[in-house]
Design a protein around this motif. Structure first.
Motif, mmCIF file in Angstrom:
data_model
loop_
_atom_site.group_PDB
_atom_site.id
_atom_site.type_symbol
_atom_site.label_atom_id
_atom_site.label_comp_id
_atom_site.label_asym_id
_atom_site.label_seq_id
_atom_site.Cartn_x
_atom_site.Cartn_y
_atom_site.Cartn_z
ATOM 1 N N THR A 1 0.835 -1.196 0.000
ATOM 2 C CA THR A 1 0.000 0.000 0.000
ATOM 3 C C THR A 1 0.873 1.250 0.000
ATOM 4 O O THR A 1 2.040 1.211 0.385
ATOM 5 C CB THR A 1 -0.894 0.034 1.244
ATOM 6 N N ARG A 2 0.255 2.355 -0.395
ATOM 7 C CA ARG A 2 0.957 3.629 -0.416
ATOM 8 C C ARG A 2 0.333 4.573 0.610
ATOM 9 O O ARG A 2 -0.848 4.449 0.940
ATOM 10 C CB ARG A 2 0.867 4.261 -1.803
ATOM 11 N N PRO A 3 1.087 5.554 1.095
ATOM 12 C CA PRO A 3 0.502 6.547 2.015
ATOM 13 C C PRO A 3 -0.647 7.283 1.339
ATOM 14 O O PRO A 3 -0.585 7.585 0.145
ATOM 15 C CB PRO A 3 1.683 7.481 2.298
ATOM 16 N N LEU A 21 -13.640 13.541 13.617
ATOM 17 C CA LEU A 21 -14.931 12.894 13.361
ATOM 18 C C LEU A 21 -14.899 12.450 11.912
ATOM 19 O O LEU A 21 -14.928 13.270 10.992
ATOM 20 C CB LEU A 21 -16.089 13.860 13.602
ATOM 21 N N ILE A 22 -14.817 11.140 11.688
ATOM 22 C CA ILE A 22 -14.635 10.627 10.332
ATOM 23 C C ILE A 22 -15.548 9.435 10.061
ATOM 24 O O ILE A 22 -15.984 8.744 10.975
ATOM 25 C CB ILE A 22 -13.168 10.232 10.081
ATOM 26 N N SER A 23 -15.815 9.222 8.793
ATOM 27 C CA SER A 23 -16.729 8.167 8.362
ATOM 28 C C SER A 23 -15.984 6.874 8.051
ATOM 29 O O SER A 23 -14.875 6.900 7.495
ATOM 30 C CB SER A 23 -17.488 8.628 7.111
ATOM 31 N N ASP A 24 -16.608 5.761 8.372
ATOM 32 C CA ASP A 24 -16.029 4.458 8.038
ATOM 33 C C ASP A 24 -15.886 4.275 6.531
ATOM 34 O O ASP A 24 -15.116 3.434 6.070
ATOM 35 C CB ASP A 24 -16.911 3.328 8.584
ATOM 36 N N GLN A 33 -8.021 1.994 10.298
ATOM 37 C CA GLN A 33 -8.469 0.695 10.798
ATOM 38 C C GLN A 33 -7.458 -0.403 10.483
ATOM 39 O O GLN A 33 -7.350 -1.389 11.216
ATOM 40 C CB GLN A 33 -9.841 0.371 10.197
ATOM 41 N N ALA A 34 -6.700 -0.205 9.428
ATOM 42 C CA ALA A 34 -5.668 -1.182 9.072
ATOM 43 C C ALA A 34 -4.364 -0.923 9.824
ATOM 44 O O ALA A 34 -3.633 -1.859 10.162
ATOM 45 C CB ALA A 34 -5.408 -1.140 7.565
ATOM 46 N N GLY A 61 1.305 10.216 15.537
ATOM 47 C CA GLY A 61 0.717 9.504 16.665
ATOM 48 C C GLY A 61 -0.154 8.355 16.209
ATOM 49 O O GLY A 61 -0.045 7.892 15.072
ATOM 50 N N ARG A 62 -1.018 7.922 17.112
ATOM 51 C CA ARG A 62 -1.921 6.803 16.822
ATOM 52 C C ARG A 62 -3.356 7.219 17.098
ATOM 53 O O ARG A 62 -3.647 7.809 18.143
ATOM 54 C CB ARG A 62 -1.547 5.581 17.663
ATOM 55 N N ALA A 63 -4.230 6.914 16.170
ATOM 56 C CA ALA A 63 -5.649 7.290 16.263
ATOM 57 C C ALA A 63 -6.452 6.131 16.837
ATOM 58 O O ALA A 63 -6.333 4.993 16.375
ATOM 59 C CB ALA A 63 -6.183 7.676 14.892
#
Length: 208
Positions: A1-3, A21-24, A33-34, A61-63
Protein backbone atom coordinates in the motif's frame (compact mmCIF):
# COMPACT_ATOMS: atom_id res chain seq x y z
CA UNK A 1 0.00 0.00 0.00
CA UNK A 2 0.96 3.63 -0.42
CA UNK A 3 0.50 6.55 2.01
CA UNK A 4 -2.84 8.29 1.59
CA UNK A 5 -3.24 12.00 2.44
CA UNK A 6 -6.61 13.63 3.14
CA UNK A 7 -8.18 16.80 4.55
CA UNK A 8 -10.05 16.48 7.86
CA UNK A 9 -11.63 18.76 10.46
CA UNK A 10 -9.71 18.79 13.75
CA UNK A 11 -10.37 19.94 17.28
CA UNK A 12 -7.99 19.46 20.21
CA UNK A 13 -8.53 18.28 23.77
CA UNK A 14 -7.10 20.04 26.82
CA UNK A 15 -3.90 17.99 26.55
CA UNK A 16 -3.62 18.98 22.85
CA UNK A 17 -4.63 15.53 21.59
CA UNK A 18 -6.26 16.02 18.16
CA UNK A 19 -9.90 14.97 17.84
CA UNK A 20 -11.43 13.77 14.57
CA UNK A 21 -14.93 12.89 13.36
CA UNK A 22 -14.63 10.63 10.33
CA UNK A 23 -16.73 8.17 8.36
CA UNK A 24 -16.03 4.46 8.04
CA UNK A 25 -16.60 4.93 4.30
CA UNK A 26 -13.67 7.35 3.95
CA UNK A 27 -10.37 6.07 2.62
CA UNK A 28 -8.44 7.63 5.51
CA UNK A 29 -10.64 5.78 8.03
CA UNK A 30 -10.02 2.49 6.26
CA UNK A 31 -6.30 3.22 6.49
CA UNK A 32 -6.57 3.93 10.24
CA UNK A 33 -8.47 0.69 10.80
CA UNK A 34 -5.67 -1.18 9.07
CA UNK A 35 -2.85 0.74 10.80
CA UNK A 36 -3.56 3.25 13.58
CA UNK A 37 -0.41 5.27 12.89
CA UNK A 38 -1.27 8.70 11.48
CA UNK A 39 0.28 12.09 10.85
CA UNK A 40 -1.50 15.45 10.81
CA UNK A 41 -0.17 18.62 9.19
CA UNK A 42 -1.18 21.98 10.69
CA UNK A 43 -0.34 24.79 8.26
CA UNK A 44 0.20 28.35 9.43
CA UNK A 45 1.47 29.76 6.12
CA UNK A 46 -1.80 31.21 4.79
CA UNK A 47 -1.43 34.65 3.24
CA UNK A 48 2.36 34.60 2.98
CA UNK A 49 4.01 35.50 -0.32
CA UNK A 50 6.65 32.85 0.45
CA UNK A 51 4.86 29.95 2.20
CA UNK A 52 8.13 28.12 2.90
CA UNK A 53 9.09 30.91 5.31
CA UNK A 54 5.97 30.33 7.43
CA UNK A 55 5.27 27.98 10.33
CA UNK A 56 3.82 24.47 10.15
CA UNK A 57 3.89 21.41 12.35
CA UNK A 58 3.41 17.72 11.60
CA UNK A 59 2.11 15.56 14.45
CA UNK A 60 2.80 11.83 14.53
CA UNK A 61 0.72 9.50 16.66
CA UNK A 62 -1.92 6.80 16.82
CA UNK A 63 -5.65 7.29 16.26
CA UNK A 64 -8.12 5.43 18.46
CA UNK A 65 -11.92 5.46 18.30
CA UNK A 66 -13.53 7.12 21.33
CA UNK A 67 -17.06 7.33 22.71
CA UNK A 68 -16.17 9.94 25.35
CA UNK A 69 -19.13 12.35 25.41
CA UNK A 70 -16.94 15.21 26.64
CA UNK A 71 -14.74 14.98 23.55
CA UNK A 72 -17.82 14.89 21.33
CA UNK A 73 -19.12 18.10 22.92
CA UNK A 74 -15.74 19.81 22.55
CA UNK A 75 -15.47 18.87 18.88
CA UNK A 76 -19.00 20.01 18.01
CA UNK A 77 -18.51 23.33 19.78
CA UNK A 78 -15.73 24.08 17.30
CA UNK A 79 -17.40 22.54 14.26
CA UNK A 80 -21.18 23.01 14.79
CA UNK A 81 -22.03 22.09 11.20
CA UNK A 82 -20.81 18.55 11.97
CA UNK A 83 -23.89 18.04 14.15
CA UNK A 84 -25.92 17.27 11.02
CA UNK A 85 -24.11 13.96 10.50
CA UNK A 86 -22.70 13.13 13.94
CA UNK A 87 -25.53 10.68 14.51
CA UNK A 88 -24.94 8.69 11.33
CA UNK A 89 -23.99 5.07 12.03
CA UNK A 90 -20.86 5.21 9.90
CA UNK A 91 -19.37 8.26 11.70
CA UNK A 92 -17.16 7.92 14.78
CA UNK A 93 -14.92 10.14 16.86
CA UNK A 94 -11.20 9.43 17.08
CA UNK A 95 -8.58 10.75 19.48
CA UNK A 96 -4.97 10.91 18.32
CA UNK A 97 -2.34 10.12 20.96
CA UNK A 98 0.59 12.26 19.81
CA UNK A 99 4.03 10.67 20.02
CA UNK A 100 6.22 13.24 18.25
CA UNK A 101 5.98 16.49 16.33
CA UNK A 102 8.11 18.01 13.59
CA UNK A 103 8.04 21.80 13.86
CA UNK A 104 9.13 24.10 11.06
CA UNK A 105 9.03 27.66 12.38
CA UNK A 106 10.29 29.13 9.13
CA UNK A 107 13.24 28.71 6.80
CA UNK A 108 16.02 26.92 8.71
CA UNK A 109 14.03 26.78 11.98
CA UNK A 110 13.33 23.07 12.25
CA UNK A 111 13.24 20.69 15.20
CA UNK A 112 11.63 17.54 16.54
CA UNK A 113 9.57 17.64 19.76
CA UNK A 114 8.75 14.49 21.72
CA UNK A 115 5.32 13.77 23.15
CA UNK A 116 6.20 14.96 26.65
CA UNK A 117 7.22 18.34 25.28
CA UNK A 118 3.82 18.77 23.65
CA UNK A 119 1.69 18.32 26.74
CA UNK A 120 -0.26 21.42 27.72
CA UNK A 121 -0.78 22.60 31.32
CA UNK A 122 -3.72 20.97 33.11
CA UNK A 123 -6.19 22.43 35.59
CA UNK A 124 -7.93 19.97 37.90
CA UNK A 125 -11.64 19.76 37.17
CA UNK A 126 -11.66 22.22 34.27
CA UNK A 127 -12.17 19.69 31.47
CA UNK A 128 -15.21 18.24 33.26
CA UNK A 129 -16.63 21.73 33.97
CA UNK A 130 -15.94 23.15 30.51
CA UNK A 131 -19.30 22.41 28.88
CA UNK A 132 -21.19 24.02 31.76
CA UNK A 133 -18.97 27.11 31.76
CA UNK A 134 -19.35 27.58 28.02
CA UNK A 135 -23.13 27.14 28.13
CA UNK A 136 -23.45 29.56 31.06
CA UNK A 137 -21.38 32.25 29.33
CA UNK A 138 -23.24 31.92 26.03
CA UNK A 139 -26.74 31.71 27.47
CA UNK A 140 -26.52 34.06 30.48
CA UNK A 141 -23.67 36.40 29.58
CA UNK A 142 -23.69 36.67 25.80
CA UNK A 143 -23.09 40.44 26.08
CA UNK A 144 -19.92 39.75 28.07
CA UNK A 145 -18.68 37.26 25.47
CA UNK A 146 -19.28 39.89 22.80
CA UNK A 147 -17.21 42.40 24.77
CA UNK A 148 -14.35 39.94 25.16
CA UNK A 149 -14.28 39.45 21.40
CA UNK A 150 -14.59 43.08 20.33
CA UNK A 151 -12.77 44.99 23.09
CA UNK A 152 -9.97 42.62 24.08
CA UNK A 153 -9.33 40.92 20.75
CA UNK A 154 -10.49 43.65 18.36
CA UNK A 155 -12.76 41.26 16.47
CA UNK A 156 -15.49 42.80 14.36
CA UNK A 157 -19.22 42.16 14.24
CA UNK A 158 -21.78 40.65 16.59
CA UNK A 159 -22.77 37.08 17.34
CA UNK A 160 -19.53 35.87 18.91
CA UNK A 161 -19.86 32.79 21.11
CA UNK A 162 -17.48 30.98 23.41
CA UNK A 163 -16.63 27.50 22.17
CA UNK A 164 -14.18 26.34 24.82
CA UNK A 165 -12.05 27.11 27.82
CA UNK A 166 -8.76 25.45 28.76
CA UNK A 167 -6.03 26.28 31.28
CA UNK A 168 -4.40 28.81 28.95
CA UNK A 169 -7.37 30.70 27.51
CA UNK A 170 -10.75 30.71 25.81
CA UNK A 171 -11.84 30.07 22.22
CA UNK A 172 -14.45 32.15 20.39
CA UNK A 173 -16.33 31.61 17.15
CA UNK A 174 -18.65 33.52 14.85
CA UNK A 175 -19.88 32.09 11.52
CA UNK A 176 -16.64 30.35 10.66
CA UNK A 177 -14.38 33.03 12.12
CA UNK A 178 -12.43 32.13 15.24
CA UNK A 179 -10.60 34.00 17.98
CA UNK A 180 -8.34 33.08 20.88
CA UNK A 181 -8.03 35.04 24.14
CA UNK A 182 -5.06 33.93 26.25
CA UNK A 183 -4.98 34.24 30.03
CA UNK A 184 -2.13 36.12 31.72
CA UNK A 185 -1.13 32.85 33.38
CA UNK A 186 -2.44 29.26 33.14
CA UNK A 187 -5.21 28.19 35.50
CA UNK A 188 -4.05 25.83 38.24
CA UNK A 189 -7.53 24.46 39.03
CA UNK A 190 -10.88 24.68 37.30
CA UNK A 191 -12.43 26.70 40.11
CA UNK A 192 -10.21 29.64 39.11
CA UNK A 193 -12.09 30.00 35.83
CA UNK A 194 -14.91 32.16 37.21
CA UNK A 195 -12.55 34.65 38.85
CA UNK A 196 -10.43 34.98 35.71
CA UNK A 197 -13.46 35.42 33.44
CA UNK A 198 -14.97 38.06 35.71
CA UNK A 199 -11.67 39.96 35.65
CA UNK A 200 -11.46 39.77 31.86
CA UNK A 201 -15.03 40.98 31.43
CA UNK A 202 -14.30 43.87 33.79
CA UNK A 203 -11.27 44.77 31.70
CA UNK A 204 -13.38 44.61 28.53
CA UNK A 205 -16.09 46.84 30.02
CA UNK A 206 -13.48 49.40 31.04
CA UNK A 207 -12.26 49.47 27.45
CA UNK A 208 -15.78 49.90 26.04
Amino acid sequence: TRPYVSLVLVAVDHDLSPLLLISDLAEHTKAIQADARVSLLFDGTAGLDQPLTGPRVTLLGRAERTTDERLKVRFLARHPDSAMYVGFKDFDFYRVAVERAHLVGGFGKIRWIDGAGLRAPTAAGLAEAEAGIVEHMNEDHSDAVQLLATKLLGLAGTGWRMTGIDPEGIDLRKEGQVGRLDFDRPLAVGTEARKVLVALVGKARAAA
